[in-house]
Design a protein around this motif. Structure first.
Motif, PDB file in Angstrom:
ATOM      1  N   TYR A  65      34.964  64.416  96.841  1.00 29.74           N
ATOM      2  CA  TYR A  65      35.879  62.912  96.573  1.00 29.74           C
ATOM      3  C   TYR A  65      36.142  63.040  95.314  1.00 29.74           C
ATOM      4  O   TYR A  65      37.144  62.867  95.286  1.00 29.74           O
ATOM      5  N   LEU A  66      35.607  62.757  94.186  1.00 29.03           N
ATOM      6  CA  LEU A  66      36.098  62.949  93.365  1.00 29.03           C
ATOM      7  C   LEU A  66      36.766  63.691  92.758  1.00 29.03           C
ATOM      8  O   LEU A  66      37.457  63.489  91.438  1.00 29.03           O
ATOM      9  N   LYS A  67      36.396  65.552  92.940  1.00 27.19           N
ATOM     10  CA  LYS A  67      37.441  66.241  92.326  1.00 27.19           C
ATOM     11  C   LYS A  67      38.359  66.137  93.544  1.00 27.19           C
ATOM     12  O   LYS A  67      39.382  66.366  92.367  1.00 27.19           O
ATOM     13  N   ALA A  68      39.028  65.748  93.893  1.00 30.57           N
ATOM     14  CA  ALA A  68      40.025  65.686  94.526  1.00 30.57           C
ATOM     15  C   ALA A  68      40.741  64.485  93.875  1.00 30.57           C
ATOM     16  O   ALA A  68      41.738  64.588  93.880  1.00 30.57           O
ATOM     17  N   LYS A  69      40.195  63.420  93.460  1.00 30.77           N
ATOM     18  CA  LYS A  69      40.780  62.349  92.854  1.00 30.77           C
ATOM     19  C   LYS A  69      41.005  62.911  91.728  1.00 30.77           C
ATOM     20  O   LYS A  69      42.107  62.501  91.426  1.00 30.77           O
ATOM     21  N   SER A  72      43.958  64.542  91.992  1.00 31.36           N
ATOM     22  CA  SER A  72      45.547  63.640  92.251  1.00 31.36           C
ATOM     23  C   SER A  72      46.040  63.551  91.116  1.00 31.36           C
ATOM     24  O   SER A  72      46.841  63.536  90.808  1.00 31.36           O
ATOM     25  N   MET A  73      44.386  63.212  90.611  1.00 31.09           N
ATOM     26  CA  MET A  73      45.007  62.177  89.429  1.00 31.09           C
ATOM     27  C   MET A  73      46.048  63.181  88.252  1.00 31.09           C
ATOM     28  O   MET A  73      46.545  62.631  87.025  1.00 31.09           O
ATOM     29  N   LEU A  74      44.598  64.216  87.842  1.00 30.07           N
ATOM     30  CA  LEU A  74      45.468  65.355  87.322  1.00 30.07           C
ATOM     31  C   LEU A  74      47.841  65.462  87.490  1.00 30.07           C
ATOM     32  O   LEU A  74      47.609  65.982  86.855  1.00 30.07           O
ATOM     33  N   MET A  75      47.293  65.661  88.641  1.00 28.23           N
ATOM     34  CA  MET A  75      49.022  66.359  89.075  1.00 28.23           C
ATOM     35  C   MET A  75      49.828  65.260  89.038  1.00 28.23           C
ATOM     36  O   MET A  75      50.293  65.884  88.748  1.00 28.23           O
TER      37      MET A  75
END
Length: 103
Positions: A65-69, A72-75
């Motif tokens: 979850y943290l990696k995906a979040k 997403s924030m980076l993108m």
């Protein structure tokens, strides 16, 4: 209504049972950052208020979850940069001048 654990009057009490060894270990962890165990609990409570729930995902999926979040924030930040650049690219020198304290 905005609640602030730091500035709110401390008129209520909260007690909990904890293993003495765990308490001592936690106190040593938080002391490394200048916090008492009470301070750390208050940080947890304030963050819970800020996000309207647990300040972390309570699941075995935390890492994914943290990696995906984070991705997403980076993108989203990269897209802001792309959108900003569409208005014209700014040079490194111009960035330095903008960030400089010299007027």
């Amino acid at each position: 209504m905005e609640l602030n654990v730091t500035t709110a009057p401390k008129t209520g009490t909260f007690q909990m049972q904890i293993n003495p060894e765990i308490k001592e270990y936690l106190e040593s962890i938080y002391a490394q950052t200048g916090l008492s165990l009470t301070d750390a609990v208050n940080v947890f409570l304030q963050q819970s208020i800020n996000v309207g729930g647990l300040p972390f995902l309570a699941s075995g999926q935390n890492e994914a979850y943290l990696k995906a979040k984070a991705a997403s924030m980076l993108m989203a930040e990269l897209q802001k940069g792309i959108d900003s650049a569409a208005g014209g690219v700014i040079s490194e020198e111009e960035v330095s001048q903008l960030l400089s304290d010299d007027e």
